[in-house]
Design a protein around this motif. Structure first.
Motif, PDB file in Angstrom:
ATOM      1  N   ASN A   1       0.871  -1.167   0.000  1.00 53.90           N
ATOM      2  CA  ASN A   1       0.000   0.000   0.000  1.00 53.90           C
ATOM      3  C   ASN A   1       0.911   1.222   0.000  1.00 53.90           C
ATOM      4  N   VAL A   2       0.655   2.158  -0.905  1.00 48.95           N
ATOM      5  CA  VAL A   2       1.425   3.396  -0.943  1.00 48.95           C
ATOM      6  C   VAL A   2       0.432   4.555  -0.992  1.00 48.95           C
ATOM      7  N   CYS A   3       0.620   5.488  -0.082  1.00 48.21           N
ATOM      8  CA  CYS A   3      -0.308   6.600   0.076  1.00 48.21           C
ATOM      9  C   CYS A   3       0.483   7.882   0.285  1.00 48.21           C
ATOM     10  N   VAL A   4      -0.096   8.990  -0.129  1.00 47.46           N
ATOM     11  CA  VAL A   4       0.486  10.301   0.122  1.00 47.46           C
ATOM     12  C   VAL A   4      -0.567  11.153   0.809  1.00 47.46           C
ATOM     13  N   ILE A   5      -0.154  11.812   1.890  1.00 48.94           N
ATOM     14  CA  ILE A   5      -1.025  12.744   2.601  1.00 48.94           C
ATOM     15  C   ILE A   5      -0.265  14.066   2.695  1.00 48.94           C
ATOM     16  N   SER A   6      -0.795  15.097   2.035  1.00 46.81           N
ATOM     17  CA  SER A   6      -0.084  16.371   1.945  1.00 46.81           C
ATOM     18  C   SER A   6      -1.010  17.549   2.214  1.00 46.81           C
ATOM     19  N   GLY A   7      -0.474  18.541   2.857  1.00 52.30           N
ATOM     20  CA  GLY A   7      -1.215  19.783   3.048  1.00 52.30           C
ATOM     21  C   GLY A   7      -1.300  20.576   1.759  1.00 52.30           C
ATOM     22  N   GLY A   8      -0.373  20.343   0.853  1.00 53.84           N
ATOM     23  CA  GLY A   8      -0.371  21.041  -0.430  1.00 53.84           C
ATOM     24  C   GLY A   8      -1.481  20.544  -1.326  1.00 53.84           C
ATOM     25  N   SER A   9      -1.819  21.355  -2.321  1.00 51.21           N
ATOM     26  CA  SER A   9      -2.949  20.977  -3.182  1.00 51.21           C
ATOM     27  C   SER A   9      -2.614  21.075  -4.674  1.00 51.21           C
ATOM     28  N   ASN A  10      -1.362  20.902  -5.026  1.00 51.70           N
ATOM     29  CA  ASN A  10      -0.936  20.985  -6.413  1.00 51.70           C
ATOM     30  C   ASN A  10      -1.360  19.730  -7.174  1.00 51.70           C
ATOM     31  N   GLU A  11      -2.232  19.887  -8.146  1.00 52.96           N
ATOM     32  CA  GLU A  11      -2.738  18.739  -8.903  1.00 52.96           C
ATOM     33  C   GLU A  11      -1.647  18.075  -9.736  1.00 52.96           C
TER      34      GLU A  11
ATOM     35  N   LEU B   1       2.151  11.264  -9.166  1.00 55.92           N
ATOM     36  CA  LEU B   1       2.020  10.080  -8.314  1.00 55.92           C
ATOM     37  C   LEU B   1       1.116   9.034  -8.952  1.00 55.92           C
ATOM     38  N   ASN B   2       0.009   9.461  -9.556  1.00 58.77           N
ATOM     39  CA  ASN B   2      -0.881   8.513 -10.251  1.00 58.77           C
ATOM     40  C   ASN B   2      -0.131   7.813 -11.373  1.00 58.77           C
ATOM     41  N   GLY B   3       0.757   8.527 -12.055  1.00 56.47           N
ATOM     42  CA  GLY B   3       1.556   7.936 -13.115  1.00 56.47           C
ATOM     43  C   GLY B   3       2.505   6.856 -12.619  1.00 56.47           C
ATOM     44  N   LEU B   4       2.841   6.915 -11.330  1.00 53.27           N
ATOM     45  CA  LEU B   4       3.693   5.898 -10.709  1.00 53.27           C
ATOM     46  C   LEU B   4       2.873   4.756 -10.115  1.00 53.27           C
ATOM     47  N   GLY B   5       1.547   4.860 -10.202  1.00 56.56           N
ATOM     48  CA  GLY B   5       0.674   3.825  -9.646  1.00 56.56           C
ATOM     49  C   GLY B   5       0.168   4.135  -8.255  1.00 56.56           C
TER      50      GLY B   5
ATOM     51  N   VAL C   1      -4.015   9.350  -2.904  1.00 51.93           N
ATOM     52  CA  VAL C   1      -3.344  10.638  -2.763  1.00 51.93           C
ATOM     53  C   VAL C   1      -4.319  11.620  -2.128  1.00 51.93           C
ATOM     54  N   TYR C   2      -3.995  12.050  -0.926  1.00 53.37           N
ATOM     55  CA  TYR C   2      -4.809  13.017  -0.206  1.00 53.37           C
ATOM     56  C   TYR C   2      -4.082  14.360  -0.249  1.00 53.37           C
ATOM     57  N   LEU C   3      -4.622  15.302  -1.018  1.00 53.19           N
ATOM     58  CA  LEU C   3      -4.035  16.641  -1.098  1.00 53.19           C
ATOM     59  C   LEU C   3      -4.922  17.633  -0.343  1.00 53.19           C
ATOM     60  N   GLY C   4      -4.345  18.750   0.066  1.00 58.37           N
ATOM     61  CA  GLY C   4      -5.097  19.760   0.806  1.00 58.37           C
ATOM     62  C   GLY C   4      -5.508  19.283   2.181  1.00 58.37           C
TER      63      GLY C   4
ATOM     64  N   GLN D   1      -7.272  12.064   7.429  1.00 56.08           N
ATOM     65  CA  GLN D   1      -7.016  11.313   6.208  1.00 56.08           C
ATOM     66  C   GLN D   1      -6.369   9.970   6.519  1.00 56.08           C
ATOM     67  N   LEU D   2      -5.487   9.945   7.514  1.00 57.01           N
ATOM     68  CA  LEU D   2      -4.856   8.690   7.933  1.00 57.01           C
ATOM     69  C   LEU D   2      -5.918   7.695   8.387  1.00 57.01           C
ATOM     70  N   ASN D   3      -6.814   8.129   9.247  1.00 57.23           N
ATOM     71  CA  ASN D   3      -7.871   7.239   9.743  1.00 57.23           C
ATOM     72  C   ASN D   3      -8.789   6.773   8.620  1.00 57.23           C
ATOM     73  N   ASP D   4      -9.107   7.673   7.683  1.00 57.23           N
ATOM     74  CA  ASP D   4      -9.928   7.300   6.531  1.00 57.23           C
ATOM     75  C   ASP D   4      -9.224   6.215   5.713  1.00 57.23           C
TER      76      ASP D   4
END
Length: 176
Positions: A58-68, A74-78, A82-85, A92-95
């Motif tokens: 499982n690979v996930c990203v949680i970021s305060g930034g919101s750059n699409e 990241l989607n291109g890497l599979g 990805v949780y932005l903003g 987001q971690l609990n979700d």
């Protein structure tokens, strides 16, 4: 009771979660005349992220930034989780944990600054890049010798995959 070495956690990791700015990037942004904020990400980190996904982690990203653009990369890497903003990363971690039925002791999270603190306290293996802030270094079980955006993500992914016998160590292997 003696504190466990971070290496004792590696064989049980099933999930990698990363912050973006300061972890997958060097924390700098180049602001264009139109207000776009450009970031630089390491190709070596990208290879490791894709390898982890391909090996079933499982690979996930949680970021305060919101750059699409970050989501597109990241989607291109599979990496599809990805949780932005994320203003409150623990939500987001609990979700994510509920969605994927993940146990916190099987998670490696790499963060670099104060917004990552609550998440790092809630997971099994908190890690940080070499240039993280002191508060994050103080709660990290592993501090990479690499800086954010300069191979820190590759460092931890490679260590876990090597311990679990899943790293692509054969240079003759076919990489699709």
């Amino acid at each position: 009771m003696e504190e466990k070495s971070y290496k004792e956690y590696l064989e049980h990791i099933t999930t990698f979660i990363f912050d973006v700015d300061g972890v997958l990037t060097n924390g700098s942004v180049l602001v264009t005349a139109t207000g776009d904020m450009l970031r630089s990400m390491s190709i070596k980190d990208g290879y490791a992220l894709k390898t982890a996904v391909d090996k079933g982690f499982n690979v996930c990203v949680i970021s305060g930034g919101s750059n699409e653009g970050v989501r597109i990369r990241l989607n291109g890497l599979g990496v599809t989780d990805v949780y932005l903003g994320a203003s409150n990363k623990i939500e987001q971690l609990n979700d994510y944990f509920n969605k994927k039925n993940i146990k916190s002791e099987n998670v490696l999270f790499m963060g670099d600054d104060i917004p990552d603190y609550p998440v790092m306290k809630a997971i099994g293996l908190p890690c940080c890049p070499q240039d993280a802030v002191p508060e994050i270094k103080s709660i990290s079980k592993y501090i990479s010798h690499k800086k954010g955006g300069k191979g820190a993500a590759r460092d931890v992914i490679e260590q876990v995959l090597k311990v679990q016998g899943k790293w692509n160590g054969n240079y003759n292997a076919k990489y699709d």
